[in-house]
Write an enzyme that holds these catalytic residues in place. Sequence first.
Site, mmCIF file in Angstrom:
data_model
loop_
_atom_site.group_PDB
_atom_site.id
_atom_site.type_symbol
_atom_site.label_atom_id
_atom_site.label_comp_id
_atom_site.label_asym_id
_atom_site.label_seq_id
_atom_site.Cartn_x
_atom_site.Cartn_y
_atom_site.Cartn_z
ATOM 1 N N CYS A 88 0.661 -1.580 -0.251
ATOM 2 C CA CYS A 88 -0.151 0.317 -0.095
ATOM 3 C C CYS A 88 0.576 1.630 -0.055
ATOM 4 C CB CYS A 88 -0.507 0.180 1.323
ATOM 5 S SG CYS A 88 -2.590 1.026 1.040
ATOM 6 N N HIS A 196 -4.136 -5.444 1.356
ATOM 7 C CA HIS A 196 -2.915 -5.350 2.323
ATOM 8 C C HIS A 196 -2.906 -7.252 2.760
ATOM 9 C CE1 HIS A 196 -2.115 -1.800 3.530
ATOM 10 N NE2 HIS A 196 -3.741 -1.599 2.873
ATOM 11 N N GLU A 198 -1.169 -8.603 5.149
ATOM 12 C CA GLU A 198 -1.421 -9.323 6.242
ATOM 13 C C GLU A 198 -1.965 -8.588 7.531
ATOM 14 O OE1 GLU A 198 -0.918 -6.024 5.080
ATOM 15 O OE2 GLU A 198 -1.238 -4.389 6.059
#
Lengths: 225, 332
Positions: A88, A196, A198
């Site tokens: 990002c 994302h 994660e």
Amino acid sequence: MRFGIISFPGSNCEQDCIYIIEEVLNQKALLLDYRTIPELNNLIDCLIIPGGFSYGDYLRAGAIAKAAPIMKSIREFAENKGLILGICNGFQILTEAGLLPGTLLSNKAARFICQDVKLKVINNKTPFTNLYFEQEIITMPIAHAMGNFTVSESELEILKANQQIVLEYENDINGSTSQIAAICNKDKNILGLMPHPERCSEKVLPSGNQGLQLFQSILKSFVNV
Amino acid sequence: MMTYKEGKAKKLYWNGESETAQMEFKDAITAFNGQKQEDIKGKGLINSSISAKLFNFLNSKKIKTHYLKQVSSQVAEVKALQMIPIEVIIRNFAAGSVCERLGIEEGHKFSRPIIQFHLKNDNLNDPLLCESEILELKVLSNSDLKKIKNQTLIINWLLLHVFSQAAIDLIDMKLEFGFDTNHEIYLADELSPDNMRLWLRNTDSQNPDNFKKLDKDRYRQGLGGVLENYEFISDKLSEVLISPQDNLKTPVEINLFIYPQAGLLDPSGRTLTSSSKQLGFNEVENIKFGKCLTLKLSDLRVNLVEDLCERLLISPASESFEYEIIPSLGAV
């Protein structure tokens, strides 16, 4: 495997990354301060530039981070073919720094978009995607205002010719050229992506755990080396 | 080499193809558009020498000028340029036509340098041009006009401060510019007391308003002693310029404008457009969302703004920029 995670002023996903590396992958995570110039080649095996709003997105998203002291270390690490993952805002920083091509403009709809999106794996022959299947459709969350990846037609041809397009959105989410969600550099050691991973690496999460394979791919490529 | 052009005080030799030309300084001195005219033996030589000193100085400061080298004592080798048919006049103190036109007393110090333009056209008597007339006549594009104004302000700053070291005030001067084949703007013409007013500052505390004119006004106003005063300038310049002017900086404030590139999506501008309409401003057809930055620089070295923009301030893929120097005189 040793992961380094940089924290810029305004980064806000570094703890999520550290959690995944330590608790889910059982690897070592080292938080790096943007004001330092560490010898990354001796310190870590993979660098993560996490998401957030470095420097409040002043000027342009990612623009000011490229002037931070630690960028010198990042460039040396990149030249030495170290693995770099920009998530990002990390992706925006990598394009601003010229380590990845293209630029990330405001979303076509001029809105902050926060939702799960379907992605198609275009290239699974990278250190970041080797556990996915080619053309596999996966789900990851996005959360950005400036995710409109833009390159000229001639640059797009170069990206295609070098297999640098790694992920594409299934639908036109933000106006990105060719619906590109992730690209890598020519040498495939640097990946930038707007989604994302994660935030979707554990089954318990509503966005699922299809991001985990991305981190596991990094691990696998490291073991294979 | 063949004569390409002969003016009142100079002769230009150019074969029409070569990248360089030769500029010869004549002894003729004229005033009031050639109505008053005579030869002053040695004037060409001294003007050539003053001009060479000033151009060499500007070149050392990396200002783009046409001056290359001296061919002989009265002839300079210069870069051949496509000349812009405009005279740029910059005034730090009031003298000459501006006093009459604006009712200002001679010697009045302007709060900021005044730039004015004249069209080079003998039939029309070199008329004063306002900026919109320059654009209308298509003599210059808006961005080239901005560049010329920036260049003029920097050259003025440098020369003002060099002369100041010799207790000479640069009252005003006339500059001319030209394009090279890459459309880069270069300072051309001559830099001599024929086209700048220079006053020797008075050191007599009893008569602080007293000063001495050193320039062509001595001829225009029949004050005599043209050659002696020109020689005085030349000598003073040699004294000042013998020391390298490394400490002479060009501190400026600039306004930098960053524009979204034409054709690219501009969501912020589009959103503002629709918000304007929602408030009833239906006349708003389109808003482009750019940025304006004001920079204070201790020294505007060559390409500083361009490099800074490229490396930090703009995204070359999606933005373009323009800047303008905010005029100032500094402490002189």
